[in-house]
Motif scaffolding. Structure first.
Motif, PDB file in Angstrom:
ATOM      1  N   VAL A 156      10.912 -52.388  -6.466  1.00  0.00           N
ATOM      2  CA  VAL A 156      10.609 -51.764  -5.175  1.00  0.00           C
ATOM      3  C   VAL A 156      10.609 -52.765  -4.016  1.00  0.00           C
ATOM      4  O   VAL A 156      10.277 -52.398  -2.896  1.00  0.00           O
ATOM      5  CB  VAL A 156       9.267 -50.997  -5.231  1.00  0.00           C
ATOM      6  N   GLN A 157      10.969 -54.006  -4.299  1.00  0.00           N
ATOM      7  CA  GLN A 157      11.080 -54.989  -3.227  1.00  0.00           C
ATOM      8  C   GLN A 157      12.542 -55.389  -3.077  1.00  0.00           C
ATOM      9  O   GLN A 157      13.275 -55.493  -4.063  1.00  0.00           O
ATOM     10  CB  GLN A 157      10.206 -56.206  -3.507  1.00  0.00           C
TER      11      GLN A 157
ATOM     12  N   PHE B 240      12.568 -50.157   0.247  1.00  0.00           N
ATOM     13  CA  PHE B 240      11.512 -49.229  -0.136  1.00  0.00           C
ATOM     14  C   PHE B 240      10.484 -49.024   0.968  1.00  0.00           C
ATOM     15  O   PHE B 240      10.098 -47.890   1.255  1.00  0.00           O
ATOM     16  CB  PHE B 240      10.821 -49.729  -1.408  1.00  0.00           C
ATOM     17  N   ARG B 241      10.024 -50.099   1.601  1.00  0.00           N
ATOM     18  CA  ARG B 241       9.015 -49.966   2.664  1.00  0.00           C
ATOM     19  C   ARG B 241       9.569 -49.178   3.846  1.00  0.00           C
ATOM     20  O   ARG B 241       8.871 -48.336   4.416  1.00  0.00           O
ATOM     21  CB  ARG B 241       8.531 -51.342   3.131  1.00  0.00           C
ATOM     22  N   TRP B 242      10.819 -49.437   4.215  1.00  0.00           N
ATOM     23  CA  TRP B 242      11.428 -48.726   5.337  1.00  0.00           C
ATOM     24  C   TRP B 242      11.517 -47.229   5.045  1.00  0.00           C
ATOM     25  O   TRP B 242      11.171 -46.401   5.889  1.00  0.00           O
ATOM     26  CB  TRP B 242      12.818 -49.304   5.623  1.00  0.00           C
TER      27      TRP B 242
ATOM     28  N   GLN C 213       2.309 -51.988  -1.724  1.00  0.00           N
ATOM     29  CA  GLN C 213       1.066 -51.287  -1.426  1.00  0.00           C
ATOM     30  C   GLN C 213       1.327 -50.344  -0.259  1.00  0.00           C
ATOM     31  O   GLN C 213       1.897 -50.747   0.756  1.00  0.00           O
ATOM     32  CB  GLN C 213      -0.039 -52.268  -1.055  1.00  0.00           C
ATOM     33  N   VAL C 214       0.905 -49.099  -0.420  1.00  0.00           N
ATOM     34  CA  VAL C 214       1.047 -48.093   0.628  1.00  0.00           C
ATOM     35  C   VAL C 214      -0.354 -47.589   0.972  1.00  0.00           C
ATOM     36  O   VAL C 214      -1.078 -47.121   0.092  1.00  0.00           O
ATOM     37  CB  VAL C 214       1.933 -46.919   0.170  1.00  0.00           C
ATOM     38  N   VAL C 215      -0.734 -47.704   2.231  1.00  0.00           N
ATOM     39  CA  VAL C 215      -2.005 -47.170   2.720  1.00  0.00           C
ATOM     40  C   VAL C 215      -1.672 -46.079   3.725  1.00  0.00           C
ATOM     41  O   VAL C 215      -0.936 -46.317   4.682  1.00  0.00           O
ATOM     42  CB  VAL C 215      -2.872 -48.260   3.378  1.00  0.00           C
ATOM     43  N   ALA C 216      -2.179 -44.877   3.468  1.00  0.00           N
ATOM     44  CA  ALA C 216      -1.931 -43.756   4.377  1.00  0.00           C
ATOM     45  C   ALA C 216      -3.256 -43.078   4.688  1.00  0.00           C
ATOM     46  O   ALA C 216      -4.043 -42.791   3.778  1.00  0.00           O
ATOM     47  CB  ALA C 216      -0.969 -42.756   3.750  1.00  0.00           C
TER      48      ALA C 216
ATOM     49  N   GLY D   1      15.504 -48.120  -5.084  1.00  0.00           N
ATOM     50  CA  GLY D   1      15.037 -48.964  -6.175  1.00  0.00           C
ATOM     51  C   GLY D   1      14.680 -48.129  -7.395  1.00  0.00           C
ATOM     52  O   GLY D   1      15.297 -47.100  -7.670  1.00  0.00           O
ATOM     53  N   ARG D   2      13.647 -48.565  -8.094  1.00  0.00           N
ATOM     54  CA  ARG D   2      13.199 -47.862  -9.298  1.00  0.00           C
ATOM     55  C   ARG D   2      11.676 -47.910  -9.346  1.00  0.00           C
ATOM     56  O   ARG D   2      11.085 -48.985  -9.350  1.00  0.00           O
ATOM     57  CB  ARG D   2      13.767 -48.535 -10.552  1.00  0.00           C
TER      58      ARG D   2
END
Length: 103
Positions: free
Chosen positions: A25-26, A30-32, A57-60, A81-82
């Protein structure tokens, strides 16, 4: 909506969801794409950040239903990604996020 054990929620019904996404995921956007998904769901503030151990890490923070939609997207495999797994925790929002950012 009923509050489940271990769930914290503001009086206005908002929650904080923190997810750690494992897999490739890097370096794949992925972040975008996570930011784009959060913006398309609407009403979410927070961030997506690469961690030193290879996870994202995703903070929502926002409405519970919107956070659940983002979490479902993180898990459903329709991401760059995967994704091998996602672990999340729910908490009371802390605020301080002007929008949904990439860190």
């Amino acid at each position: 909506m009923e509050q489940t054990a271990g769930e914290s929620r503001n009086q206005d019904g908002t929650v904080r969801m923190t997810a750690w996404v494992r897999g490739r995921v890097q370096g794949v956007g992925f972040r975008w794409f996570t930011r784009e998904q959060a913006l398309s769901i609407g009403g979410l503030r927070g961030f997506a950040s690469n961690r030193d151990d290879g996870r994202v890490q995703v903070v929502a923070e926002g409405d519970r239903v919107a956070c659940e939609r983002l979490l479902a997207w993180l898990r459903d495999g329709d991401t760059p990604g995967r994704v091998d797994g996602v672990t999340e925790i729910w908490d009371t929002p802390r605020g301080g996020y002007p929008d949904f950012a990439i860190r």
